[in-house]
Design a protein around this motif. Sequence first.
Motif, mmCIF file in Angstrom:
data_model
loop_
_atom_site.group_PDB
_atom_site.id
_atom_site.type_symbol
_atom_site.label_atom_id
_atom_site.label_comp_id
_atom_site.label_asym_id
_atom_site.label_seq_id
_atom_site.Cartn_x
_atom_site.Cartn_y
_atom_site.Cartn_z
ATOM 1 N N GLU B 92 42.702 41.864 41.567
ATOM 2 C CA GLU B 92 44.071 41.433 41.311
ATOM 3 C C GLU B 92 44.530 40.561 42.456
ATOM 4 O O GLU B 92 44.541 40.987 43.607
ATOM 5 C CB GLU B 92 44.991 42.660 41.202
ATOM 6 C CG GLU B 92 45.455 42.889 39.786
ATOM 7 C CD GLU B 92 46.155 44.209 39.608
ATOM 8 O OE1 GLU B 92 46.320 44.947 40.593
ATOM 9 O OE2 GLU B 92 46.535 44.500 38.473
ATOM 10 N N SER B 97 44.098 38.538 37.153
ATOM 11 C CA SER B 97 43.723 39.942 37.138
ATOM 12 C C SER B 97 42.511 40.077 36.241
ATOM 13 O O SER B 97 42.531 39.652 35.084
ATOM 14 C CB SER B 97 44.896 40.771 36.610
ATOM 15 O OG SER B 97 44.448 42.052 36.259
ATOM 16 N N ASN B 140 42.510 40.080 32.266
ATOM 17 C CA ASN B 140 43.758 40.718 31.842
ATOM 18 C C ASN B 140 44.915 39.725 31.773
ATOM 19 O O ASN B 140 45.677 39.711 30.820
ATOM 20 C CB ASN B 140 44.130 41.844 32.800
ATOM 21 C CG ASN B 140 42.993 42.831 32.967
ATOM 22 O OD1 ASN B 140 42.366 43.235 31.990
ATOM 23 N ND2 ASN B 140 42.686 43.187 34.200
ATOM 24 N N SER B 141 45.041 38.922 32.803
ATOM 25 C CA SER B 141 46.110 37.924 32.816
ATOM 26 C C SER B 141 45.770 36.835 33.826
ATOM 27 O O SER B 141 44.967 37.046 34.731
ATOM 28 C CB SER B 141 47.437 38.568 33.202
ATOM 29 O OG SER B 141 47.403 38.984 34.544
ATOM 30 N N GLU B 143 47.445 32.964 35.717
ATOM 31 C CA GLU B 143 48.570 32.073 35.925
ATOM 32 C C GLU B 143 48.077 30.633 35.910
ATOM 33 O O GLU B 143 46.976 30.347 36.346
ATOM 34 C CB GLU B 143 49.178 32.384 37.290
ATOM 35 C CG GLU B 143 50.667 32.239 37.304
ATOM 36 C CD GLU B 143 51.262 33.156 38.353
ATOM 37 O OE1 GLU B 143 51.392 32.688 39.481
ATOM 38 O OE2 GLU B 143 51.568 34.316 38.033
ATOM 39 N N THR B 157 52.552 32.306 32.982
ATOM 40 C CA THR B 157 51.568 33.374 33.046
ATOM 41 C C THR B 157 51.068 33.685 31.640
ATOM 42 O O THR B 157 51.852 33.746 30.702
ATOM 43 C CB THR B 157 52.188 34.644 33.648
ATOM 44 O OG1 THR B 157 52.816 34.287 34.878
ATOM 45 C CG2 THR B 157 51.135 35.699 33.925
ATOM 46 N N GLU B 159 49.227 36.477 29.464
ATOM 47 C CA GLU B 159 48.742 37.862 29.360
ATOM 48 C C GLU B 159 47.807 37.874 28.168
ATOM 49 O O GLU B 159 48.244 37.745 27.043
ATOM 50 C CB GLU B 159 49.918 38.825 29.097
ATOM 51 C CG GLU B 159 50.986 38.833 30.163
ATOM 52 C CD GLU B 159 50.661 39.711 31.347
ATOM 53 O OE1 GLU B 159 49.743 40.553 31.213
ATOM 54 O OE2 GLU B 159 51.300 39.541 32.401
ATOM 55 N N GLU B 160 46.530 38.002 28.431
ATOM 56 C CA GLU B 160 45.620 37.759 27.330
ATOM 57 C C GLU B 160 44.742 38.953 27.017
ATOM 58 O O GLU B 160 44.869 39.570 25.966
ATOM 59 C CB GLU B 160 44.762 36.546 27.654
ATOM 60 C CG GLU B 160 44.312 35.820 26.438
ATOM 61 C CD GLU B 160 43.585 34.538 26.814
ATOM 62 O OE1 GLU B 160 43.362 33.728 25.926
ATOM 63 O OE2 GLU B 160 43.212 34.367 27.986
#
Lengths: 191, 251
Positions: B92, B97, B140-141, B143, B157, B159-160
């Motif tokens: 992270e 992440s 996870n995410s 940017e 951002t 979030e996938e």
Amino acid sequence: MNKSKRIKSIIFLTLILISTLISYNCERDDICAESTPTTPRLLVEFYDATEQDELKSVTRLTVYGEGLADNPTDENTEGTLIFNTNARAIELPLFIGLEGEPTISRFKLEKDTNLRLNDNPNNNSNIDIIEIEYTTEFKYVSRACGYKSVFNLIDVEINPDGDDDDLWIESEEIIEILVENENTVHVHIFH
Amino acid sequence: MKTQYMYTSFIKSSILLLLFSTMVMAQEEKKTVKDTLIYKQKYGLRLGADISKLARTFFDDNYTGFEVMGDYRLTKRIYLAGEIGNEEYTLENEVLSNTTKGSYFRGGIDLNFYKNWLDMENMIYVGFRGAASTFSQTLNSYEIYNVYNQYWNQQFTVEEGTEYSGLTAIWAEIIIGIKAELFNNFYAGINAQLKGLITETAPNDYENLYIPGFNRTYDSGRFGVGFGFNLSYLVPIFKKDKVVVQEKEKE
């Protein structure tokens, strides 16, 4: 001999601590270097409308995103990309939309800004609006920089609302449809 | 004053040194006899676990993992050695992440370079391993890094939760470590590993940020590092004689 074994076990206990500390330090986050190319801006150059190979600077140009500034009075006004400067080229940061969906960024290009700023009511600056339509595509850069967005240009339009009858821009041309980096100019504007 | 003192002390110590060396010379002239001692050396299967990974599981919220290790003594100096492990690690940082999950196997040999004193069975060793891992990565995410994002007041951002599975990696390792017998048949060891990635399957538009067993990857190259602290127990299977020849002074 038992004594030497005890000393060894003490050494090992300290080594546990050291090894855990080292393993933590090695997980430090890298820093995204400024030199790494990330999300590019749209590069625009101004050319002569009659002599289309010749760069021609725009007199006293002010550029800002539509809705971000309104008749800025100095270069520190928020949203002002360039203020009251003779310019041959501008760099436009594009709004990042949802990936793959058509997105629009609009900028106001104000020529002869000095004429608005002076006290003479008989002359004024000339504002043209440029509308850029594109889709975004997100690309992985590195663990420190994360992702960047590149843009696929769909259309660049001058006077998109059709209500400006005093245009200083004659025409525009997309030179590079894929805005992937800042190494090449993407759009030419003729005036 | 001081320099004078220094000179005298220097001269004194030189004289002492000369005297001492002649004494040593004199001693060497004494006759010696060879004395043979035989020690029983234990051979067998040593099984253990990496305690540092367990400790990290406990202290680091982003990490879960364990490793079991084993070695089998082939000759006086050569051990067949291997490790099996499982790790889950979430990287992270400010821009992304990523969770890596997977298992690995490391196998090879350890060479003991330590000349043990009497009946001790400690090791200072260099190990060589071939290693492989199968794992998956979940993004996870992330940017969108944009230097000019403050222009449109944007912080984009995503979030996938994209999962990239079926990833593999093969690498080689050089290990330097020590193992010492703390109690009867009970050993503690510490080692450092230098790893070189040979081949990996990475997602097309992404990269392997962490490989179980290999640890984090570096942008700059194919090398990785690791540390281990293990506790192990020797299951003795048979014993071999170790012959030690000592020289003793003749009375």
